[in-house]
Scaffold this motif. Structure first.
Motif, mmCIF file in Angstrom:
data_model
loop_
_atom_site.group_PDB
_atom_site.id
_atom_site.type_symbol
_atom_site.label_atom_id
_atom_site.label_comp_id
_atom_site.label_asym_id
_atom_site.label_seq_id
_atom_site.Cartn_x
_atom_site.Cartn_y
_atom_site.Cartn_z
ATOM 1 N N ASN A 151 -12.543 -10.019 -3.635
ATOM 2 C CA ASN A 151 -12.436 -8.766 -4.385
ATOM 3 C C ASN A 151 -13.686 -8.509 -5.222
ATOM 4 O O ASN A 151 -14.131 -7.374 -5.359
ATOM 5 N N ASN A 164 -3.351 -5.162 -6.948
ATOM 6 C CA ASN A 164 -2.532 -4.963 -5.752
ATOM 7 C C ASN A 164 -1.066 -5.131 -6.154
ATOM 8 O O ASN A 164 -0.606 -6.238 -6.413
ATOM 9 N N TYR A 218 -3.368 0.969 -8.863
ATOM 10 C CA TYR A 218 -2.734 -0.066 -8.035
ATOM 11 C C TYR A 218 -2.596 0.382 -6.583
ATOM 12 O O TYR A 218 -2.571 1.576 -6.283
ATOM 13 N N SER A 219 -2.510 -0.612 -5.719
ATOM 14 C CA SER A 219 -2.642 -0.375 -4.285
ATOM 15 C C SER A 219 -1.604 0.568 -3.703
ATOM 16 O O SER A 219 -1.930 1.415 -2.865
ATOM 17 N N ARG A 224 -5.495 -1.453 -0.582
ATOM 18 C CA ARG A 224 -5.468 -2.651 -1.406
ATOM 19 C C ARG A 224 -6.846 -3.280 -1.478
ATOM 20 O O ARG A 224 -7.681 -3.087 -0.586
ATOM 21 N N LYS A 225 -7.080 -3.975 -2.577
ATOM 22 C CA LYS A 225 -8.307 -4.790 -2.654
ATOM 23 C C LYS A 225 -8.260 -5.816 -1.528
ATOM 24 O O LYS A 225 -7.197 -6.368 -1.258
ATOM 25 N N ILE A 278 0.826 -1.219 0.000
ATOM 26 C CA ILE A 278 0.000 0.000 0.000
ATOM 27 C C ILE A 278 0.859 1.266 0.000
ATOM 28 O O ILE A 278 0.373 2.358 0.286
#
Length: 202
Positions: free
Chosen positions: A168, A107, A131-132, A138-139, A48
């Motif tokens: 997800n 992610n 993207y995370s 994050r997912k 993250i």
């Protein structure tokens, strides 16, 4: 559907280029503590964007495999985790030509996200990557989907999403995305047909 979000690992990319086996099939055997010492302890902050990849990995390797540099392992990792599903990529190209925007929704930490877009060449096939590490979530966090929607510039109901992880998919649906779980060997048109409405083409 104005936007199609596509997961990376387990959907578009499947393991090693040579045989499709998971990246760490043999490395984990040789570096048995990698999962415990790195992924279970450091990865949560890296994915993250709170911490960079290399320093944490270097620290762990100094302990469990001092002969191996972080740079060498990262190169090995990225090169051996990039087997593209070319059939899916071809189907996605047709979707994009119809006027639908394509984004990766994944992610990833910063370095691999850049590698995927530049070295693997996905930047030529997608309009962007969500993207995370860049989003800070994050997912399957709801914040991932909120920020993803915001950056796509459309309403949640105008987004379709494919991912291989059930959690997800459920989180995306809760946020209002049209989400379907991807399975190996699936065809994109059949998967997306679940989102179509009478009189409206996918």
């Amino acid at each position: 559907m104005k936007v199609l979000m596509v997961d990376v690992d387990g959907v578009l990319i499947h393991g090693r280029p040579t045989d499709g086996l998971p990246l760490f099939t043999y490395l984990e055997r040789d570096l048995g503590l990698l999962q415990q010492e790195f992924f279970q302890t450091c990865w949560g902050d890296i994915i993250i964007g709170r911490e960079p990849l290399e320093p944490g990995l270097a620290k762990v390797l100094a302990k469990i495999a001092p002969h191996l540099s972080a740079a060498t392992l990262i190169d090995y990792w990225f090169e051996n985790d990039r087997r593209l599903d070319l059939n899916l990529l071809e189907e996605l190209a047709a979707i994009r030509q119809s006027g639908i925007s394509l984004f990766l929704a994944t992610n990833q930490e910063h370095r691999r996200a850049r590698y995927l877009m530049e070295e693997v060449g996905l930047g030529a096939h997608f309009d962007g990557i969500l993207y995370s590490a860049a989003l800070g979530h994050r997912k399957p966090s709801p914040e991932f989907f909120r920020l993803g929607t915001e950056r796509a510039g459309v309403l949640p109901g105008e987004i379709a999403f494919i991912d291989d992880m059930a959690e997800n998919i459920e989180a995306a649906r809760q946020f209002g995305w049209n989400a379907a779980q991807w399975t190996a060997g699936a065809r994109l048109h059949e998967t997306l047909s679940a989102f179509s409405h009478p009189g409206r083409a996918i």
